[in-house]
Each structure stands twice: as C-alpha cells, then as structure tokens.
Design a protein around this motif. Structure first.
Motif, mmCIF file in Angstrom:
data_model
loop_
_atom_site.group_PDB
_atom_site.id
_atom_site.type_symbol
_atom_site.label_atom_id
_atom_site.label_comp_id
_atom_site.label_asym_id
_atom_site.label_seq_id
_atom_site.Cartn_x
_atom_site.Cartn_y
_atom_site.Cartn_z
ATOM 1 N N ASP A 261 0.852 -1.180 0.000
ATOM 2 C CA ASP A 261 0.000 0.000 0.000
ATOM 3 C C ASP A 261 0.891 1.235 0.000
ATOM 4 O O ASP A 261 1.652 1.462 0.944
ATOM 5 N N LEU A 262 0.811 2.017 -1.041
ATOM 6 C CA LEU A 262 1.647 3.211 -1.164
ATOM 7 C C LEU A 262 1.107 4.372 -0.344
ATOM 8 O O LEU A 262 1.812 5.362 -0.128
ATOM 9 N N ASN A 263 -0.142 4.276 0.113
ATOM 10 C CA ASN A 263 -0.730 5.362 0.892
ATOM 11 C C ASN A 263 -0.265 5.352 2.341
ATOM 12 O O ASN A 263 -0.399 6.345 3.043
ATOM 13 N N GLN A 264 0.278 4.213 2.798
ATOM 14 C CA GLN A 264 0.757 4.145 4.173
ATOM 15 C C GLN A 264 2.039 4.954 4.312
ATOM 16 O O GLN A 264 2.828 5.057 3.382
ATOM 17 N N PRO A 265 2.266 5.537 5.493
ATOM 18 C CA PRO A 265 3.543 6.225 5.710
ATOM 19 C C PRO A 265 4.704 5.242 5.623
ATOM 20 O O PRO A 265 4.543 4.056 5.889
ATOM 21 N N ALA A 266 5.850 5.748 5.272
ATOM 22 C CA ALA A 266 7.022 4.890 5.076
ATOM 23 C C ALA A 266 7.438 4.211 6.371
ATOM 24 O O ALA A 266 7.988 3.120 6.360
ATOM 25 N N ALA A 267 7.178 4.841 7.528
ATOM 26 C CA ALA A 267 7.582 4.269 8.810
ATOM 27 C C ALA A 267 6.869 2.957 9.086
ATOM 28 O O ALA A 267 7.428 2.057 9.702
ATOM 29 N N GLN A 268 5.633 2.807 8.641
ATOM 30 C CA GLN A 268 4.896 1.579 8.884
ATOM 31 C C GLN A 268 5.350 0.455 7.958
ATOM 32 O O GLN A 268 5.196 -0.703 8.285
ATOM 33 N N GLN A 269 5.902 0.785 6.820
ATOM 34 C CA GLN A 269 6.342 -0.234 5.869
ATOM 35 C C GLN A 269 7.726 -0.774 6.203
ATOM 36 O O GLN A 269 8.098 -1.832 5.748
ATOM 37 N N LEU A 270 8.499 -0.059 7.016
ATOM 38 C CA LEU A 270 9.860 -0.473 7.323
ATOM 39 C C LEU A 270 9.875 -1.555 8.390
ATOM 40 O O LEU A 270 8.996 -1.613 9.244
ATOM 41 N N SER A 271 10.900 -2.372 8.356
ATOM 42 C CA SER A 271 11.049 -3.387 9.396
ATOM 43 C C SER A 271 11.668 -2.736 10.635
ATOM 44 O O SER A 271 12.104 -1.587 10.608
ATOM 45 N N ARG A 272 11.693 -3.480 11.710
ATOM 46 C CA ARG A 272 12.220 -2.948 12.969
ATOM 47 C C ARG A 272 13.689 -2.558 12.819
ATOM 48 O O ARG A 272 14.110 -1.487 13.264
ATOM 49 N N ARG A 273 14.472 -3.398 12.178
ATOM 50 C CA ARG A 273 15.903 -3.095 12.018
ATOM 51 C C ARG A 273 16.116 -1.842 11.174
ATOM 52 O O ARG A 273 16.991 -1.033 11.470
ATOM 53 N N GLU A 274 15.326 -1.706 10.126
ATOM 54 C CA GLU A 274 15.463 -0.515 9.279
ATOM 55 C C GLU A 274 15.105 0.740 10.059
ATOM 56 O O GLU A 274 15.777 1.766 9.956
ATOM 57 N N ARG A 275 14.011 0.655 10.850
ATOM 58 C CA ARG A 275 13.624 1.825 11.666
ATOM 59 C C ARG A 275 14.714 2.184 12.651
ATOM 60 O O ARG A 275 15.055 3.361 12.824
ATOM 61 N N GLU A 276 15.294 1.179 13.326
ATOM 62 C CA GLU A 276 16.360 1.439 14.302
ATOM 63 C C GLU A 276 17.568 2.068 13.626
ATOM 64 O O GLU A 276 18.197 2.969 14.185
ATOM 65 N N GLU A 277 17.906 1.605 12.445
ATOM 66 C CA GLU A 277 19.048 2.166 11.721
ATOM 67 C C GLU A 277 18.797 3.630 11.370
ATOM 68 O O GLU A 277 19.687 4.481 11.507
ATOM 69 N N ILE A 278 17.609 3.940 10.931
ATOM 70 C CA ILE A 278 17.275 5.336 10.598
ATOM 71 C C ILE A 278 17.323 6.203 11.839
ATOM 72 O O ILE A 278 17.842 7.333 11.809
ATOM 73 N N GLU A 279 16.815 5.697 12.965
ATOM 74 C CA GLU A 279 16.851 6.459 14.215
ATOM 75 C C GLU A 279 18.288 6.729 14.652
ATOM 76 O O GLU A 279 18.610 7.829 15.103
ATOM 77 N N LYS A 280 19.159 5.731 14.523
ATOM 78 C CA LYS A 280 20.570 5.918 14.882
ATOM 79 C C LYS A 280 21.207 7.001 14.025
ATOM 80 O O LYS A 280 21.966 7.839 14.527
ATOM 81 N N GLN A 281 20.922 6.989 12.726
ATOM 82 C CA GLN A 281 21.491 8.009 11.843
ATOM 83 C C GLN A 281 20.998 9.397 12.230
ATOM 84 O O GLN A 281 21.771 10.367 12.224
ATOM 85 N N GLN A 282 19.719 9.509 12.571
ATOM 86 C CA GLN A 282 19.179 10.809 12.983
ATOM 87 C C GLN A 282 19.832 11.281 14.278
ATOM 88 O O GLN A 282 20.165 12.467 14.415
ATOM 89 N N GLU A 283 20.025 10.370 15.238
ATOM 90 C CA GLU A 283 20.683 10.744 16.495
ATOM 91 C C GLU A 283 22.114 11.200 16.248
ATOM 92 O O GLU A 283 22.578 12.170 16.858
ATOM 93 N N ARG A 284 22.823 10.516 15.356
ATOM 94 C CA ARG A 284 24.210 10.929 15.046
ATOM 95 C C ARG A 284 24.244 12.330 14.437
ATOM 96 O O ARG A 284 25.105 13.144 14.797
ATOM 97 N N SER A 285 23.323 12.611 13.526
ATOM 98 C CA SER A 285 23.327 13.934 12.893
ATOM 99 C C SER A 285 22.974 15.024 13.919
ATOM 100 O O SER A 285 23.570 16.105 13.894
ATOM 101 N N LYS A 286 22.045 14.748 14.834
ATOM 102 C CA LYS A 286 21.721 15.722 15.891
ATOM 103 C C LYS A 286 22.930 15.968 16.787
ATOM 104 O O LYS A 286 23.228 17.109 17.142
ATOM 105 N N TYR A 287 23.636 14.885 17.147
ATOM 106 C CA TYR A 287 24.808 15.011 18.007
ATOM 107 C C TYR A 287 25.893 15.835 17.324
ATOM 108 O O TYR A 287 26.532 16.674 17.953
#
Length: 181
Positions: A106-132
């Motif tokens: 379903d393309l109407n769903q947000p991308a966060a719901q389509q990602l797996s847990r590992r992919e979400r965690e990886e994206i969160e880590k990258q965001q935390e690194r850029s904030k730091y």
C-alpha cells in the motif's frame, strides 16, 4: 594386511571404460522393450528413461493437457518430502518468509509503517548521530565543552611560551648592544 580387513575399495583402481558397441546394444535393447510394452498396452510399468523424457508436471505444454493433468497436479503438489509436514512445530525462532507482492504494497501508508524494525532502528541511529554532530559543532555537548576547555589551555600555554621567547630575544639583543658599547 590392510586396515579394512581385506575389503577393497573401488577408489584408486583402474578406470573402466564402456565400449561404444556395448552402449549401442543396450540402447537397442531398451528401445525393443519399450516397443513391446506399447504393443502389449502395458502402461502401468513405465520405464525410468521414459519418465525422464516427459515434461515436468508443473509446466504443462499445451491447453489440452491442462484439463487432463489438473487432478495429477493436485496429487503432485500434495506430496511433501520428509516428515516435517507431519509434525506441528511452534518454534518461536523459526522465521517464515513473508514475501510481498508489488500489488499488495500500500503506497498510501507512511514509510515508517512499511519499514522493518531493524530498518527503523538504523534510521533512528542516523538521525541521532546527525543531531549530536550539530550540537557538537555548536559546542553544546559535554565532549565539545571539554575540547574547547583543552583548546583554551593550549592557547594560553602557547601565548605564554611566545611571550617568553620574545622576552628572551629582547634580552639577547640588549646583551649584544651592551657588549658593543
């Protein structure tokens, strides 16, 4: 005496080659057997070689064969190898493949719901690194403050050392002038 107790292995011996005449004779015998079976109408006992020549049951070659082989396909698909289908397993570590078809996504769903847990965690880590990195560049992190404090101490030491050198140079120049006079 050998360790095998007199038993010989086929390995390491001479190679035996089949004579081409013998191969031709065997092929003729098989062909004669097949013809006799066809003449007698004894289809129950098929030869292995004739089974190998038939196309696989998964891919029927013509539409007329499809209607005849529908019941055969069902029997063929129901057969499973081994005993794994007989025992029900509830293994929490067993991963079942979750293949998704392109039409089911379903393309109407947000991308966060389509990602797996590992992919979400990886994206969160990258965001935390850029904030730091951004906070570090602004000097708001503890590490950045410690670095700035060290830099301030080093600058002060260099300034003191530079002043001391200048004072020593002036003293040397003054001593040279006093000797000239």
């Amino acid at each position: 005496m050998s360790r095998r107790g007199g038993k010989k292995s086929h390995k390491g011996g001479r190679k035996q080659y089949t004579n081409p005449d013998e191969i031709d004779a065997q092929m003729k015998e098989e062909e004669l057997r097949r013809q006799r079976r066809e003449e007698q109408g004894d289809e129950g006992e098929e030869d292995i070689s004739t089974k190998m020549r038939q196309p696989p049951r998964d891919f029927p070659s013509s539409s007329s064969e499809e209607s005849e082989s529908d019941s055969d396909d069902e029997d063929y698909k129901d057969k499973k190898k081994g005993v794994s289908h007989l025992i029900e397993i509830e293994n929490p570590n067993r991963v079942k493949n979750k293949m998704k078809k392109a039409k089911d996504v379903d393309l109407n769903q947000p991308a966060a719901q389509q990602l797996s847990r590992r992919e979400r965690e990886e994206i969160e880590k990258q965001q935390e690194r850029s904030k730091y990195r951004a906070l570090h560049a602004q000097g708001k992190t503890q590490e950045a403050r410690a670095d700035l404090a060290r830099l301030a101490i080093i600058k002060k030491q260099r300034d003191d050392a530079a002043k001391k050198r200048e004072a020593e140079q002036k003293a040397k120049e003054a001593a040279k002038e006093n000797k000239r006079k």
